[in-house]
Design a protein around this motif. Structure first.
Motif, PDB file in Angstrom:
ATOM      1  N   ARG A  26      43.532  19.125 -30.949  1.00  0.00           N
ATOM      2  CA  ARG A  26      43.402  20.355 -30.148  1.00  0.00           C
ATOM      3  C   ARG A  26      44.387  20.347 -28.990  1.00  0.00           C
ATOM      4  NH1 ARG A  26      38.524  23.174 -29.232  1.00  0.00           N
ATOM      5  NH2 ARG A  26      38.857  22.748 -27.022  1.00  0.00           N
ATOM      6  N   GLN A  27      44.444  19.223 -28.289  1.00  0.00           N
ATOM      7  CA  GLN A  27      45.316  19.150 -27.112  1.00  0.00           C
ATOM      8  C   GLN A  27      46.784  19.243 -27.511  1.00  0.00           C
ATOM      9  OE1 GLN A  27      44.330  19.563 -24.153  1.00  0.00           O
ATOM     10  NE2 GLN A  27      42.151  19.342 -24.592  1.00  0.00           N
ATOM     11  N   LYS A  28      47.123  18.651 -28.639  1.00  0.00           N
ATOM     12  CA  LYS A  28      48.511  18.755 -29.122  1.00  0.00           C
ATOM     13  C   LYS A  28      48.861  20.226 -29.376  1.00  0.00           C
ATOM     14  CE  LYS A  28      48.875  14.315 -31.619  1.00  0.00           C
ATOM     15  NZ  LYS A  28      49.081  13.690 -32.940  1.00  0.00           N
ATOM     16  N   ALA A  29      47.971  20.909 -30.069  1.00  0.00           N
ATOM     17  CA  ALA A  29      48.246  22.307 -30.421  1.00  0.00           C
ATOM     18  C   ALA A  29      48.245  23.193 -29.173  1.00  0.00           C
ATOM     19  CB  ALA A  29      47.219  22.792 -31.436  1.00  0.00           C
ATOM     20  N   LEU A  30      47.294  22.941 -28.272  1.00  0.00           N
ATOM     21  CA  LEU A  30      47.218  23.752 -27.040  1.00  0.00           C
ATOM     22  C   LEU A  30      48.480  23.604 -26.199  1.00  0.00           C
ATOM     23  CD1 LEU A  30      43.530  23.074 -25.937  1.00  0.00           C
ATOM     24  CD2 LEU A  30      44.535  25.318 -26.403  1.00  0.00           C
ATOM     25  N   GLU A  31      48.976  22.380 -26.112  1.00  0.00           N
ATOM     26  CA  GLU A  31      50.177  22.145 -25.300  1.00  0.00           C
ATOM     27  C   GLU A  31      51.344  22.976 -25.834  1.00  0.00           C
ATOM     28  OE1 GLU A  31      53.861  20.965 -24.101  1.00  0.00           O
ATOM     29  OE2 GLU A  31      53.247  20.264 -26.080  1.00  0.00           O
ATOM     30  N   VAL A  32      51.481  23.002 -27.163  1.00  0.00           N
ATOM     31  CA  VAL A  32      52.600  23.741 -27.754  1.00  0.00           C
ATOM     32  C   VAL A  32      52.401  25.249 -27.584  1.00  0.00           C
ATOM     33  CG1 VAL A  32      53.722  24.315 -29.953  1.00  0.00           C
ATOM     34  CG2 VAL A  32      53.299  21.925 -29.337  1.00  0.00           C
ATOM     35  N   ALA A  33      51.182  25.712 -27.827  1.00  0.00           N
ATOM     36  CA  ALA A  33      50.921  27.156 -27.693  1.00  0.00           C
ATOM     37  C   ALA A  33      51.235  27.604 -26.267  1.00  0.00           C
ATOM     38  CB  ALA A  33      49.469  27.453 -28.043  1.00  0.00           C
ATOM     39  N   ASN A  34      50.781  26.842 -25.291  1.00  0.00           N
ATOM     40  CA  ASN A  34      51.030  27.201 -23.893  1.00  0.00           C
ATOM     41  C   ASN A  34      52.505  27.134 -23.548  1.00  0.00           C
ATOM     42  OD1 ASN A  34      48.561  27.871 -22.586  1.00  0.00           O
ATOM     43  ND2 ASN A  34      47.895  25.765 -22.919  1.00  0.00           N
ATOM     44  N   ARG A  35      53.146  26.063 -24.014  1.00  0.00           N
ATOM     45  CA  ARG A  35      54.568  25.897 -23.678  1.00  0.00           C
ATOM     46  C   ARG A  35      55.391  27.033 -24.268  1.00  0.00           C
ATOM     47  NH1 ARG A  35      57.951  21.908 -26.378  1.00  0.00           N
ATOM     48  NH2 ARG A  35      56.036  20.786 -26.852  1.00  0.00           N
ATOM     49  N   MET A  36      55.129  27.367 -25.517  1.00  0.00           N
ATOM     50  CA  MET A  36      55.920  28.430 -26.153  1.00  0.00           C
ATOM     51  C   MET A  36      55.678  29.755 -25.465  1.00  0.00           C
ATOM     52  SD  MET A  36      55.891  27.544 -30.163  1.00  0.00           S
ATOM     53  CE  MET A  36      57.251  28.662 -30.541  1.00  0.00           C
ATOM     54  N   HIS A  37      54.460  29.973 -25.037  1.00  0.00           N
ATOM     55  CA  HIS A  37      54.145  31.243 -24.377  1.00  0.00           C
ATOM     56  C   HIS A  37      54.820  31.311 -23.015  1.00  0.00           C
ATOM     57  CE1 HIS A  37      51.882  34.731 -23.148  1.00  0.00           C
ATOM     58  NE2 HIS A  37      51.577  34.096 -22.038  1.00  0.00           N
ATOM     59  N   VAL A  38      54.667  30.236 -22.220  1.00  0.00           N
ATOM     60  CA  VAL A  38      55.174  30.260 -20.842  1.00  0.00           C
ATOM     61  C   VAL A  38      56.679  30.175 -20.828  1.00  0.00           C
ATOM     62  CG1 VAL A  38      55.211  28.989 -18.660  1.00  0.00           C
ATOM     63  CG2 VAL A  38      53.080  29.219 -19.927  1.00  0.00           C
ATOM     64  N   LYS A  39      57.195  29.216 -21.564  1.00  0.00           N
ATOM     65  CA  LYS A  39      58.613  28.927 -21.420  1.00  0.00           C
ATOM     66  C   LYS A  39      59.478  29.925 -22.166  1.00  0.00           C
ATOM     67  CE  LYS A  39      62.059  25.520 -22.176  1.00  0.00           C
ATOM     68  NZ  LYS A  39      62.439  24.643 -23.224  1.00  0.00           N
ATOM     69  N   HIS A  40      59.140  30.171 -23.379  1.00  0.00           N
ATOM     70  CA  HIS A  40      60.047  30.974 -24.198  1.00  0.00           C
ATOM     71  C   HIS A  40      59.586  32.417 -24.339  1.00  0.00           C
ATOM     72  CE1 HIS A  40      61.815  27.169 -25.205  1.00  0.00           C
ATOM     73  NE2 HIS A  40      60.656  26.724 -25.670  1.00  0.00           N
ATOM     74  N   MET A  41      58.395  32.712 -23.825  1.00  0.00           N
ATOM     75  CA  MET A  41      57.806  34.027 -24.048  1.00  0.00           C
ATOM     76  C   MET A  41      57.847  34.355 -25.548  1.00  0.00           C
ATOM     77  SD  MET A  41      56.642  34.777 -21.213  1.00  0.00           S
ATOM     78  CE  MET A  41      56.088  36.437 -21.343  1.00  0.00           C
ATOM     79  N   ARG A  42      57.678  33.326 -26.344  1.00  0.00           N
ATOM     80  CA  ARG A  42      57.669  33.531 -27.795  1.00  0.00           C
ATOM     81  C   ARG A  42      56.314  33.083 -28.268  1.00  0.00           C
ATOM     82  NH1 ARG A  42      61.016  30.523 -31.386  1.00  0.00           N
ATOM     83  NH2 ARG A  42      60.717  28.834 -29.933  1.00  0.00           N
ATOM     84  N   THR A  43      55.333  33.912 -28.075  1.00  0.00           N
ATOM     85  CA  THR A  43      53.995  33.475 -28.436  1.00  0.00           C
ATOM     86  C   THR A  43      53.896  33.369 -29.953  1.00  0.00           C
ATOM     87  OG1 THR A  43      53.235  34.694 -26.551  1.00  0.00           O
ATOM     88  CG2 THR A  43      51.557  33.951 -28.095  1.00  0.00           C
ATOM     89  N   PRO A  44      53.546  32.196 -30.454  1.00  0.00           N
ATOM     90  CA  PRO A  44      53.379  32.078 -31.909  1.00  0.00           C
ATOM     91  C   PRO A  44      52.082  32.763 -32.331  1.00  0.00           C
ATOM     92  CG  PRO A  44      52.955  29.979 -30.815  1.00  0.00           C
ATOM     93  CD  PRO A  44      53.286  30.949 -29.736  1.00  0.00           C
ATOM     94  N   ASP A  45      51.943  33.056 -33.622  1.00  0.00           N
ATOM     95  CA  ASP A  45      50.671  33.618 -34.100  1.00  0.00           C
ATOM     96  C   ASP A  45      49.668  32.504 -34.357  1.00  0.00           C
ATOM     97  OD1 ASP A  45      51.554  36.319 -34.168  1.00  0.00           O
ATOM     98  OD2 ASP A  45      52.721  35.811 -35.954  1.00  0.00           O
ATOM     99  N   VAL A  46      50.169  31.439 -34.961  1.00  0.00           N
ATOM    100  CA  VAL A  46      49.263  30.345 -35.335  1.00  0.00           C
ATOM    101  C   VAL A  46      49.930  29.011 -34.982  1.00  0.00           C
ATOM    102  CG1 VAL A  46      48.060  29.209 -37.244  1.00  0.00           C
ATOM    103  CG2 VAL A  46      48.352  31.689 -37.280  1.00  0.00           C
ATOM    104  N   VAL A  47      49.199  28.161 -34.305  1.00  0.00           N
ATOM    105  CA  VAL A  47      49.712  26.818 -34.023  1.00  0.00           C
ATOM    106  C   VAL A  47      48.780  25.811 -34.700  1.00  0.00           C
ATOM    107  CG1 VAL A  47      50.284  25.116 -32.248  1.00  0.00           C
ATOM    108  CG2 VAL A  47      50.652  27.547 -31.799  1.00  0.00           C
ATOM    109  N   ILE A  48      49.390  24.879 -35.409  1.00  0.00           N
ATOM    110  CA  ILE A  48      48.598  23.861 -36.113  1.00  0.00           C
ATOM    111  C   ILE A  48      48.890  22.498 -35.493  1.00  0.00           C
ATOM    112  CG2 ILE A  48      48.140  22.764 -38.356  1.00  0.00           C
ATOM    113  CD1 ILE A  48      49.513  25.352 -39.584  1.00  0.00           C
TER     114      ILE A  48
END
Ligand SMILES: O=c1[nH]cc([C@@H]2O[C@H](COP(=O)(O)OP(=O)(O)OP(=O)(O)O)[C@@H](O)[C@H]2O)c(=O)[nH]1
Length: 661
Positions: A63-85
């Motif tokens: 969960r923490q691995k996926a959350l870190e990536v989802a947050n990073r992609m949203h904040v940093k790249h403004m490229r919110t993914p649809d699904v993070v695994i």
């Protein structure tokens, strides 16, 4: 195909695998899933003793691995993914959790524990569905785990060590890879084999089916808490089920805000391999009721903190000529590359995977291949190859930069520390051996090739008949000039040891107007006559005192109307970035005509840090520095050069033209 309706639900979505594990990538690629790989920066340091059962640890880490990536992609790249695994694999034996061994001794400890016994392999998986609402990240998280039992045969010490020396255990949970040599250690496997390898594909597909095709009331046949459809349910799925075919919130998904907190508090449920929900509490508050969740580290800081790793991975891959091998023979598997270049398979595989994660390589089931930009810029034979500069960075700049702290404390270059010898002048250091000379020349050549066009065309130089490029090295800029200005005769003036080595860098085959090479030391020897002098990446090597010596020599040779062209990275007046306002006010007050290249904000920021890091680079290796527009102007005006014009090119070098009056 039976499973395609399930995976088909992901086709139109931006799916991100938050894992650097090549095995997970391969398992998902093999079933046709398209996804981006963004390895998680979450450090696997959760306190194991705070989890009641090993699988809870694996699920929370996933969960923490996926959350870190989802947050990073949203904040940093403004490229919110649809699904993070995200996923995490652990081995559990005798109530101990084993992860990846840190060294050979650790691998030995793990394998000895597993020897002759049965153990459990747990993989926790988190599937996060993300939505960006009013630029806030909303997430729905689903997680589960799978358990597989594995038994090792009785193995001799000798065999264990032979296996450890193969290098295979190092990046594998429990210290073995069941899919390769480690398979020989195993007596039996009860359960999902792929779960041991790192990803429980079957359970994942069932979970997707549950998410995208939640069972309607009438066909629920499972026990109360077991909502996982059995495999044959897949066969009945079709995309026609439009009502329920999109992801809908269900009882297995918990809503999170962008910090990963559950909106319903700290309790969440997880399913074990037979679908039974188990609950446990994540302590979210301390005794004073104050949230214990630490503040989120901005991704920029994390990126900078680890940036040297990425640089070194690039430098080492170039040094080992991995990109060259892949250009000519790729795609290649890690083992083939390792055999070609004489390196360990395990180390090579890790480097290749890191390069793939950094976007330098493409990884497919056929092996690793170069991306287009790697073929252009990182292979050694490309016309615009940066290979020379990269090798210089690896062999010279890296050791110098490791002494940055001393350079800052002492305010001086660090050759003596990095290379254990007394610092002479910069060029004597680089040119003391044939290899050093060629390496430095190749580095300068690669930057000159990339910047020559912008330097040559920053101003209209067609009125000049003769030019002398002082310190012009391999003649890359000179050749560009004679191509653009056919009436211009260009002389390159550089040290005898440089001129003696230029033949290697002359273009073969193509006809170019001739460039003359003259050897000498521009501080000591007589300079060739010319009506345009050029100093490209020269002034930044020297302190003001030496610059005065050089400029007074040039000035003395110039007739009225002769000019001097300087190519350097020009800093703004606050030494922060090339700012329009500052340069424009300079143009009014100081009579500079300044034309600024249109740069998007991002490029401007990049240029700013590149220039200022280049200034640190000059500190560790030279007595020089990068300077601002007005600093260059002041130096030039002291020697009778006026009408100073500065062009910010947007490339690595900016250009200054001034006239002797
Ligand atoms: O038989 C095998 N057992 C395990 C593996 C591989 O082991 C690692 C487990 O590590 P983890 O879950 O932490 O994943 P990482 O590789 O560190 O990648 P993340 O970025 O996701 O943290 C995993 O790679 C398994 O594939 C194996 O190969 N065989």
């Amino acid at each position: 195909m039976v499973l395609s309706p399930v995976l088909g639900k992901l086709v139109s979505k931006r799916v991100v695998l938050a894992s650097a594990s090549p095995r997970r990538q391969e398992i998902l690629t093999n079933v046709g899933l398209r996804f981006e790989v963004v390895p998680s920066w979450f450090k696997e340091t959760l306190e194991k003793s705070s989890f009641a059962a090993p699988f809870e640890y694996a699920v929370e880490t996933a969960r923490q691995k996926a959350l870190e990536v989802a947050n990073r992609m949203h904040v940093k790249h403004m490229r919110t993914p649809d699904v993070v695994i995200g996923a995490d694999t652990i081995v559990s034996v005798d109530e101990q959790i084993l992860e990846k061994p840190v060294d050979k001794q650790d691998a030995y400890r793990m394998l000895s524990r597993l020897n002759g016994k049965e153990h459990s392999v747990f993989t926790g998986v988190a599937i996060i569905h993300c939505h960006s609402k009013d630029s806030k990240l909303e997430m729905e998280i689903t997680d589960f785990y799978e358990e597989t039992k594995v038994k090792f045969s009785e193995l001799s010490e000798e065999l264990l060590w032979e296996y450890i020396h193969s290098g295979e255990p190092m990046d594998k949970a429990g210290g073995y890879g069941i899919q390769a040599l480690g398979g020989m250690l195993v007596e039996y496997v009860h359960g999902d084999f792929l779960n041991v390898v790192g990803f429980p594909l079957n359970h994942f597909c069932k979970k997707l089916a549950e998410l995208y095709y939640p069972p309607s009331k009438h066909n629920v046949q499972h026990k109360k808490y077991d909502s996982i459809p059995s495999v044959d349910t897949f066969e009945n799925l079709s995309d026609g089920e439009s009502e329920s075919s999109n992801f809908t919130e269900h009882k297995g998904a918990s809503k999170l805000d962008s910090s990963g907190k559950h909106s319903s508090g700290g309790v969440y449920t997880s399913e074990n391999s037979s679908g039974v929900r188990t609950g446990f509490t994540v302590p979210l508050e301390n005794q004073n009721g104050v949230s214990q969740r630490p503040p989120e580290v901005p991704s920029k800081i994390l990126e900078l903190m680890d940036g040297f790793r990425a640089s070194k991975a690039l430098l080492v891959a170039s040094k080992l000529k991995i990109f060259d091998h892949l250009k000519h023979k790729g795609p290649l598997k890690a083992v083939d590359i390792a055999n070609e270049i004489g390196t360990s398979v395990c180390g090579t595989e890790r480097l290749l995977d890191a390069c793939a994660a950094l976007g330098l390589l493409e990884k497919t089931p056929q092996g690793y291949g170069n991306t287009d930009s790697v073929n252009t810029f990182l292979t050694s034979d490309g016309e615009y190859s940066l290979h020379g500069y990269i090798i210089h960075s690896n062999d010279h700049l890296w050791p110098l930069f490791t002494n940055l702290e001393s350079a800052i404390k002492e305010g001086s270059r660090q050759n003596h520390r990095a290379f254990g010898k007394k610092a002479e002048d910069l060029f004597k250091d680089y040119y003391h051996s044939q290899e050093g000379k060629q390496c430095f020349m190749a580095a300068m050549h690669s930057i000159a090739r990339l910047t020559a066009r912008d330097v040559a065309t920053a101003f209209d130089l067609s009125r000049f008949k003769s030019a002398c490029d002082l310190g012009g090295c391999t003649g890359a800029l000179a050749r560009e000039l004679v191509q653009i200005y056919p009436n211009l005769k260009v002389t390159v003036f550089d040290l005898p040891e440089v001129i003696a080595n230029i033949s290697y860098f002359q273009p073969s085959g193509q006809h170019t107007a001739p460039v003359t090479f003259v050897s000498g030391d521009f501080f000591k020897d007589k300079l060739p006559e010319a009506d345009l002098y050029i100093l490209s990446r020269i002034l930044h090597d020297w302190p003001d005192e030496k610059i005065h010596v050089l400029l007074s020599k040039i000035s003395a040779l110039c007739r009225p109307g002769s000019a001097l062209l300087v190519a350097e990275t020009v800093l703004d007046e606050q030494k922060t970035h090339p700012s329009r306002a500052v340069l424009q006010s300079l143009s009014i007050t100081e009579g500079c005509a300044i034309l600024l290249a249109e740069m998007v904000l991002d490029d401007e920021k990049k240029n700013r840090s590149t220039a200022l890091l280049q200034s640190l680079n000059m500190l560790v290796q030279t007595e020089g520095k990068e300077r601002s527009g007005s600093e260059y102007q002041a130096l030039l005006e002291q020697h009778g050069f006026t009408n100073v014009k500065i062009r910010i090119t947007g490339n690595l070098l900016d250009v200054i033209l001034c006239v002797k009056t």
